[in-house]
Design a protein around this motif. Structure first.
Motif, mmCIF file in Angstrom:
data_model
loop_
_atom_site.group_PDB
_atom_site.id
_atom_site.type_symbol
_atom_site.label_atom_id
_atom_site.label_comp_id
_atom_site.label_asym_id
_atom_site.label_seq_id
_atom_site.Cartn_x
_atom_site.Cartn_y
_atom_site.Cartn_z
ATOM 1 N N LYS A 55 0.835 -1.202 0.426
ATOM 2 C CA LYS A 55 -0.055 0.325 -0.317
ATOM 3 C C LYS A 55 0.950 1.566 -0.178
ATOM 4 C CE LYS A 55 -3.661 2.560 2.717
ATOM 5 N NZ LYS A 55 -2.831 3.795 3.130
ATOM 6 N N GLU A 59 1.108 4.189 -2.705
ATOM 7 C CA GLU A 59 0.981 5.706 -2.819
ATOM 8 C C GLU A 59 2.541 6.596 -2.968
ATOM 9 O OE1 GLU A 59 -0.074 5.629 1.183
ATOM 10 O OE2 GLU A 59 -1.947 5.211 1.437
ATOM 11 N N LYS A 63 2.543 9.226 -5.813
ATOM 12 C CA LYS A 63 3.232 10.552 -5.653
ATOM 13 C C LYS A 63 3.870 10.881 -6.153
ATOM 14 C CE LYS A 63 5.606 12.219 -2.232
ATOM 15 N NZ LYS A 63 6.687 12.956 -0.260
#
Length: 68
Positions: A55, A59, A63
């Motif tokens: 996870k 992310e 980003k």
């Protein structure tokens, strides 16, 4: 072997997940350094950390993709 060497090899051999993990831990989270031994990664490969790390890396990938 230190993380700098592992990182360099992971890029040269197109191991994107490994290079992303090292970037995340060294550059983003700052919990490791490129001078640390590769054994420091063992904690992050444990089965009980797999879901959370996947996870976090997803992310992080999003980003850095947005900032590029």
């Amino acid at each position: 072997m230190d993380l700098r060497e592992v990182y360099t090899e992971s890029i040269a051999e197109s191991h994107e997940s490994l290079s992303l993990l090292i970037e995340f831990l060294v550059l983003e989270m700052k919990v490791l350094s490129f001078d640390d031994d590769q054994r420091e990664l063992d904690l992050y490969f444990k089965p009980n950390n797999k879901v959370k790390m996947n996870k976090l890396l997803l992310e992080y990938r999003t980003k850095i993709g947005e900032s590029a």
